[in-house]
Design a protein around this motif. Sequence first.
Motif: not given
Length: 377
Positions: A17-23, A195-198, A347-353
Amino acid sequence: MPHDFLPGLAGVPAAKSAVSDVDGQRGILEYRGIRIEELCVKSSFLETTHLLLFGRLPTKSELDRFVEDVTHHRRIKYRIVDLLKCLPEHGHPMDALQAAVAALGMFYPGRNVKDIDNNYWSAVRLIAKLPTIVAAYARLRRGDEQIPPRDDLDFCEDFLYMLTEKLPEPVWTETLDVCLILHAEHTMNASTFTGLVTASTLADPYTVVTSSIGALKGPLHGGANEEVVQMLREIGTPARARPYLERKLKDKQKIMGLGHRVYKVKDPRATILQGVCERLFRECGTSPLYEVALEVERVAGELLGEKKIYPNVDFYSGIIYDKMGIEVDFFTPLFAMARVAGWLAHWFEQLRENKLFRPDQIYEGEHNRPYVPIEKR
Ligand code: ACO
């Protein structure tokens, strides 16, 4: 091939994912590479939503169009209002929100998630309509009429207006805007993963968001913000914080609003929200809950600091919503109104692949058992 079993999939990547990142070691959260501290000062919830959904800050004309699209889709069908009217007045608003979002999908039945244009409008509708549903249920369950949205009001102003029928002071809309930015996204958390599983089944976005809402409701996730305020009320005064915490920990109970799977320092969202509390209480008078919260944080630092358990996002958010006059069981629906941005960005990200989620299990049961007839059991 045998695999190690990692309870709660802790540390197992479920997506790229390129949406967010946590350190989690340094307490840094970035949306699309931009620190949340900067977004809270310079951005707005809708601009941040655009950033999350489309990967970059919008130009002026892109933002104007996005805001206009969201503004024009805030209304909900009268049948959704009727549905909300039929729900029990003591039901949890997260259940009402989940039911209404599932029903929304019946009004906008574009099922082809490969249609990019349709997906854009589904995202716009979901972002626009969640606040209207939340505000409508808040009023309807106490017997008041729903207040429809007003196109001349901005996102947060309109939400508070739909709740109270009054135009809010800027301090309240600015506070809510920061709260929504901070709750908009947080990498691969339980509700996003749900949500991604669905989504991986190519279900429509209303179903995706409905399942995420269900996961967000639980007290180990978004539901903790309600429990924090209930806990602070129960403690009552700062002097009672230490005995309360000691008793809970002795009974092996968790202190709500503390701890996080990823953060091993104070959650940066909690730090920002604490600053919001201080500003709010300077301008609008303090809250007794805040004094108790400060002492709980201090004592928890002594008792749990060794385990690296510190306040998370839910620790201070409820105190702010309580000061705004929002009922406790509406705290998590407010979280959902914001987090829908992150759910849809993933969801947008997952639909691409897309690949159907179908994990494995480690079977621990028996094999080849005989079927025993009922009279012989
Ligand atoms: N209070 C007391 N002890 C805690 C807490 C807490 N809030 N959180 C973790 N611990 C302790 C556990 O008892 C455990 O101790 P042990 O090793 O001696 O048995 C250890 O820390 C690890 O706890 P886990 O629950 O296994 O760690 P996990 O990574 O699953 O914890 C979680 C994450 C679920 C958020 C947890 O900290 C918790 O339950 N917190 C309270 C609920 C909460 O505030 N949830 C909101 C999280 S933020 C969000 O979802 C938006």
